[in-house]
Design a protein around this motif. Structure first.
Motif, PDB file in Angstrom:
ATOM      1  N   VAL A 207       4.761  23.526  14.792  1.00  0.00           N
ATOM      2  CA  VAL A 207       4.562  22.188  15.372  1.00  0.00           C
ATOM      3  C   VAL A 207       3.082  21.832  15.440  1.00  0.00           C
ATOM      4  CG1 VAL A 207       6.678  22.240  16.712  1.00  0.00           C
ATOM      5  CG2 VAL A 207       4.566  23.098  17.734  1.00  0.00           C
ATOM      6  N   ASN A 208       2.207  22.838  15.363  1.00  0.00           N
ATOM      7  CA  ASN A 208       0.771  22.580  15.404  1.00  0.00           C
ATOM      8  C   ASN A 208       0.139  22.493  14.023  1.00  0.00           C
ATOM      9  OD1 ASN A 208       0.586  22.627  18.295  1.00  0.00           O
ATOM     10  ND2 ASN A 208       0.830  24.850  18.201  1.00  0.00           N
ATOM     11  N   ASP A 209       0.974  22.539  12.978  1.00  0.00           N
ATOM     12  CA  ASP A 209       0.454  22.402  11.624  1.00  0.00           C
ATOM     13  C   ASP A 209      -0.321  21.084  11.538  1.00  0.00           C
ATOM     14  OD1 ASP A 209       0.208  21.765   8.828  1.00  0.00           O
ATOM     15  OD2 ASP A 209       1.790  23.212   8.402  1.00  0.00           O
ATOM     16  N   PRO A 210      -1.605  21.123  11.147  1.00  0.00           N
ATOM     17  CA  PRO A 210      -2.395  19.888  11.135  1.00  0.00           C
ATOM     18  C   PRO A 210      -1.830  18.810  10.226  1.00  0.00           C
ATOM     19  CG  PRO A 210      -3.550  21.674  10.007  1.00  0.00           C
ATOM     20  CD  PRO A 210      -2.399  22.288  10.742  1.00  0.00           C
ATOM     21  N   ARG A 211      -1.046  19.206   9.207  1.00  0.00           N
ATOM     22  CA  ARG A 211      -0.454  18.217   8.312  1.00  0.00           C
ATOM     23  C   ARG A 211       0.564  17.352   9.033  1.00  0.00           C
ATOM     24  NH1 ARG A 211       0.687  22.803   3.877  1.00  0.00           N
ATOM     25  NH2 ARG A 211       1.397  23.732   5.834  1.00  0.00           N
ATOM     26  N   ASN A 212       1.130  17.862  10.138  1.00  0.00           N
ATOM     27  CA  ASN A 212       2.083  17.065  10.906  1.00  0.00           C
ATOM     28  C   ASN A 212       1.415  15.870  11.583  1.00  0.00           C
ATOM     29  OD1 ASN A 212       3.986  18.915  10.188  1.00  0.00           O
ATOM     30  ND2 ASN A 212       4.188  19.860  12.204  1.00  0.00           N
ATOM     31  N   LYS A 213       0.104  15.911  11.729  1.00  0.00           N
ATOM     32  CA  LYS A 213      -0.604  14.828  12.418  1.00  0.00           C
ATOM     33  C   LYS A 213      -0.948  13.671  11.483  1.00  0.00           C
ATOM     34  CE  LYS A 213      -0.719  17.728  15.901  1.00  0.00           C
ATOM     35  NZ  LYS A 213       0.238  17.599  17.021  1.00  0.00           N
ATOM     36  N   LEU A 214      -0.705  13.848  10.180  1.00  0.00           N
ATOM     37  CA  LEU A 214      -1.127  12.824   9.232  1.00  0.00           C
ATOM     38  C   LEU A 214      -0.329  11.532   9.374  1.00  0.00           C
ATOM     39  CD1 LEU A 214      -1.841  15.032   6.101  1.00  0.00           C
ATOM     40  CD2 LEU A 214      -3.500  13.826   7.528  1.00  0.00           C
ATOM     41  N   TRP A 215       0.821  11.599  10.032  1.00  0.00           N
ATOM     42  CA  TRP A 215       1.551  10.358  10.262  1.00  0.00           C
ATOM     43  C   TRP A 215       0.742   9.418  11.156  1.00  0.00           C
ATOM     44  CZ3 TRP A 215       2.896   8.830  15.185  1.00  0.00           C
ATOM     45  CH2 TRP A 215       2.834   9.810  16.182  1.00  0.00           C
ATOM     46  N   LYS A 216      -0.185   9.984  11.964  1.00  0.00           N
ATOM     47  CA  LYS A 216      -1.048   9.127  12.789  1.00  0.00           C
ATOM     48  C   LYS A 216      -2.014   8.330  11.923  1.00  0.00           C
ATOM     49  CE  LYS A 216      -0.702  12.040  16.918  1.00  0.00           C
ATOM     50  NZ  LYS A 216      -1.426  12.869  17.913  1.00  0.00           N
ATOM     51  N   GLU A 217      -2.457   8.932  10.810  1.00  0.00           N
ATOM     52  CA  GLU A 217      -3.289   8.182   9.860  1.00  0.00           C
ATOM     53  C   GLU A 217      -2.468   7.072   9.211  1.00  0.00           C
ATOM     54  OE1 GLU A 217      -6.497   8.322   9.212  1.00  0.00           O
ATOM     55  OE2 GLU A 217      -6.826   9.914  10.678  1.00  0.00           O
TER      56      GLU A 217
ATOM     57  N   ARG B  34      -2.529   4.312  11.578  1.00  0.00           N
ATOM     58  CA  ARG B  34      -3.842   3.638  11.576  1.00  0.00           C
ATOM     59  C   ARG B  34      -3.883   2.586  10.470  1.00  0.00           C
ATOM     60  NH1 ARG B  34      -8.859   4.327   8.779  1.00  0.00           N
ATOM     61  NH2 ARG B  34      -8.005   6.101   7.635  1.00  0.00           N
ATOM     62  N   VAL B  35      -3.341   2.936   9.317  1.00  0.00           N
ATOM     63  CA  VAL B  35      -3.325   1.984   8.204  1.00  0.00           C
ATOM     64  C   VAL B  35      -2.391   0.818   8.514  1.00  0.00           C
ATOM     65  CG1 VAL B  35      -2.781   1.675   5.768  1.00  0.00           C
ATOM     66  CG2 VAL B  35      -3.962   3.751   6.525  1.00  0.00           C
ATOM     67  N   VAL B  36      -1.234   1.105   9.070  1.00  0.00           N
ATOM     68  CA  VAL B  36      -0.297   0.039   9.434  1.00  0.00           C
ATOM     69  C   VAL B  36      -0.959  -0.937  10.408  1.00  0.00           C
ATOM     70  CG1 VAL B  36       1.837  -0.477  10.687  1.00  0.00           C
ATOM     71  CG2 VAL B  36       1.803   1.342   8.959  1.00  0.00           C
TER      72      VAL B  36
ATOM     73  N   ALA C  86      -8.107  10.314   6.073  1.00  0.00           N
ATOM     74  CA  ALA C  86      -8.923  10.152   7.282  1.00  0.00           C
ATOM     75  C   ALA C  86     -10.313   9.615   6.958  1.00  0.00           C
ATOM     76  CB  ALA C  86      -9.036  11.486   8.024  1.00  0.00           C
ATOM     77  N   GLU C  87     -10.735   9.741   5.696  1.00  0.00           N
ATOM     78  CA  GLU C  87     -12.046   9.254   5.278  1.00  0.00           C
ATOM     79  C   GLU C  87     -11.986   7.861   4.659  1.00  0.00           C
ATOM     80  OE1 GLU C  87     -13.701  12.258   2.750  1.00  0.00           O
ATOM     81  OE2 GLU C  87     -13.713  13.785   4.341  1.00  0.00           O
ATOM     82  N   TRP C  88     -10.793   7.271   4.608  1.00  0.00           N
ATOM     83  CA  TRP C  88     -10.662   5.906   4.099  1.00  0.00           C
ATOM     84  C   TRP C  88     -11.040   4.947   5.230  1.00  0.00           C
ATOM     85  CZ3 TRP C  88      -5.601   2.799   3.150  1.00  0.00           C
ATOM     86  CH2 TRP C  88      -5.877   1.663   2.379  1.00  0.00           C
ATOM     87  N   PRO C  89     -12.120   4.213   5.089  1.00  0.00           N
ATOM     88  CA  PRO C  89     -12.589   3.368   6.192  1.00  0.00           C
ATOM     89  C   PRO C  89     -11.577   2.279   6.564  1.00  0.00           C
ATOM     90  CG  PRO C  89     -14.284   3.607   4.499  1.00  0.00           C
ATOM     91  CD  PRO C  89     -13.010   4.142   3.917  1.00  0.00           C
TER      92      PRO C  89
ATOM     93  N   ILE D 130       0.862  -1.174   0.000  1.00  0.00           N
ATOM     94  CA  ILE D 130       0.000   0.000   0.000  1.00  0.00           C
ATOM     95  C   ILE D 130       0.903   1.229   0.000  1.00  0.00           C
ATOM     96  CG2 ILE D 130      -1.666   1.366   1.338  1.00  0.00           C
ATOM     97  CD1 ILE D 130      -2.663  -1.251   2.581  1.00  0.00           C
ATOM     98  N   ASP D 131       0.577   2.211  -0.856  1.00  0.00           N
ATOM     99  CA  ASP D 131       1.321   3.471  -0.879  1.00  0.00           C
ATOM    100  C   ASP D 131       0.404   4.581  -0.364  1.00  0.00           C
ATOM    101  OD1 ASP D 131       2.944   5.633  -1.318  1.00  0.00           O
ATOM    102  OD2 ASP D 131       3.349   5.201  -3.435  1.00  0.00           O
ATOM    103  N   LEU D 132       0.769   5.174   0.769  1.00  0.00           N
ATOM    104  CA  LEU D 132      -0.017   6.250   1.376  1.00  0.00           C
ATOM    105  C   LEU D 132       0.598   7.599   1.046  1.00  0.00           C
ATOM    106  CD1 LEU D 132      -0.522   4.627   4.901  1.00  0.00           C
ATOM    107  CD2 LEU D 132      -2.042   4.505   2.921  1.00  0.00           C
ATOM    108  N   PHE D 133      -0.259   8.614   0.885  1.00  0.00           N
ATOM    109  CA  PHE D 133       0.227   9.938   0.449  1.00  0.00           C
ATOM    110  C   PHE D 133       1.087   9.724  -0.793  1.00  0.00           C
ATOM    111  CE2 PHE D 133       0.114   9.536   5.098  1.00  0.00           C
ATOM    112  CZ  PHE D 133      -0.936  10.386   5.398  1.00  0.00           C
TER     113      PHE D 133
END
Length: 368
Positions: free
Chosen positions: A87-97, A100-102, A57-60, A8-11
């Motif tokens: 550090v609060n840039d919301p894009r920095n949180k995408l590693w949490k998504e 989730r996939v992992v 985030a919308e990928w079930p 799977i390739d994310l981003f």
């Protein structure tokens, strides 16, 4: 029938990382990308059927397949030297998504790539915490910064790489190239090896008039890589500036009377601005605005004492794609600016292929 490891390739962007892994026998079964033009380029090369175009985030979670490998680079603007460093840039949180996939895909191995500054961010420390006692606690992590030129790419582009494995610890791949090729290492690849012999003065400044449809949306494309070899129409003042810059030079080679005031008043820093590449060295990092000489070292390397033998232009999109190791049969969708963004944001194909070659025997052993 023998098949390769699934991934799977994310981003995923336009698929630079996928292209490198596919070249080494990996099979993409799912990809995620929110940018339409990039997702369309990916689909043109690898198929539309397995691309989720939209917000990750919308990928079930229920739709995430189990695979052997997960790869991807969460957007890095909040970490980048060129970004806000917020550090609060919301894009920095995408590693949490990504995690989730992992957790859902349960790959044997995952590879997370990002900008060099990611290693010094609070988000990276949180990632280490997740490996210590969180959702990836059964993975061994190896991480560091790899320089693309050390793996056969004609570009000095550093990337932070994290390898997570639950089939035994996997070291980072050893370099195959060096600035000076000794001790079994080959010499760095050069700009010459990628773009010498291409048409010096492109006959057009435009993409062909072509439209295509992906995901029910109409957009420019599909373009062959050769269609990306178009020029620009710089002002006479710009041409005069370019003419003073030798290979390896930059804005400090331009006479003061040709400089804008902001450069005249700034006597240090930004040394690669208005820079010219060297034929016999790797390029510096190809960024998303490589078509603007004021953004970096993007002038064509051909410059001789004879003014008639100077190419006073920036590299073309096709030349930039070659410096990112995209093969000439790669297909593209989007406007000129959208395609430039895809090229500059991509993981160099050669670096991805080097990582894939390194991982393959570990995965093969883990799949027995």
């Amino acid at each position: 029938m023998t098949t390769g490891p699934t991934m799977i390739d994310l981003f995923a962007g336009c698929g630079g990382m996928t292209r490198g892994f596919v070249a080494e026998g990996f099979i993409p079964v799912q990809a995620v990308e929110w940018d339409l033009a990039a997702a369309a380029t990916y689909a043109a090369n690898f198929g539309e059927d397995h691309m989720f175009w939209g917000d990750i985030a919308e990928w079930p979670t229920s739709s995430i397949p189990e695979v052997d490998l997960v790869i991807g680079g969460p957007p890095c603007q909040g970490f980048s030297n060129l970004g806000s460093k917020d550090v609060n840039d919301p894009r920095n949180k995408l590693w949490k998504e990504y995690l989730r996939v992992v957790a859902a895909a349960r790959p044997k191995v995952f590879v997370l790539e990002n900008v060099q500054r990611f290693m010094k961010s609070s988000e990276f420390q949180l990632l280490l915490d997740e490996a210590d006692h969180g959702v990836i606690s059964d993975y061994s992590l190896t991480y560091g910064v790899l320089l693309a030129a050390d793996y056969g790419v004609a570009q000095r582009r550093p990337r932070a790489i994290v390898i997570g494995s639950r089939v035994g610890e996997i070291p980072l791949p050893a370099p195959t190239h060096a600035k000076v090729g000794t001790g079994g290492l080959r010499q760095w690849e050069t700009v010459r090896s990628r773009i010498e012999g291409m048409i010096e003065r492109p006959g057009t400044t435009d993409l062909p008039q072509s439209r295509t449809e992906f995901f029910g949306q109409v957009l420019p494309g599909v373009f062959k890589s050769s269609a990306l070899h178009f020029g620009r129409q710089p002002r006479e003042l710009s041409l005069a500036r370019y003419d003073h810059v030798p290979p390896g030079g930059g804005r400090f080679d331009v006479p003061d009377d040709l400089l804008p005031r902001c450069w005249r008043d700034k006597k240090s820093g930004t040394t690669d601005v208005m820079g010219r590449m060297r034929w016999d060295a790797p390029s510096l990092t190809i960024r998303t605005e490589f078509f603007k000489p004021e953004k970096g070292q993007y002038l064509h390397p051909q410059w001789e004492l004879d003014p008639a033998r100077r190419l006073n232009r920036v590299i073309t999109h096709h030349e930039a794609a070659r410096l990112q190791d995209f093969p000439d049969d790669f297909l593209w969708c989007g406007t000129k600016i959208e395609i430039a963004k895809q090229i500059g944001n991509a993981v160099p194909v050669g670096l991805a292929a080097a990582i894939a070659r390194h991982l393959e025997p570990y995965l093969r052993a883990g799949l027995r």
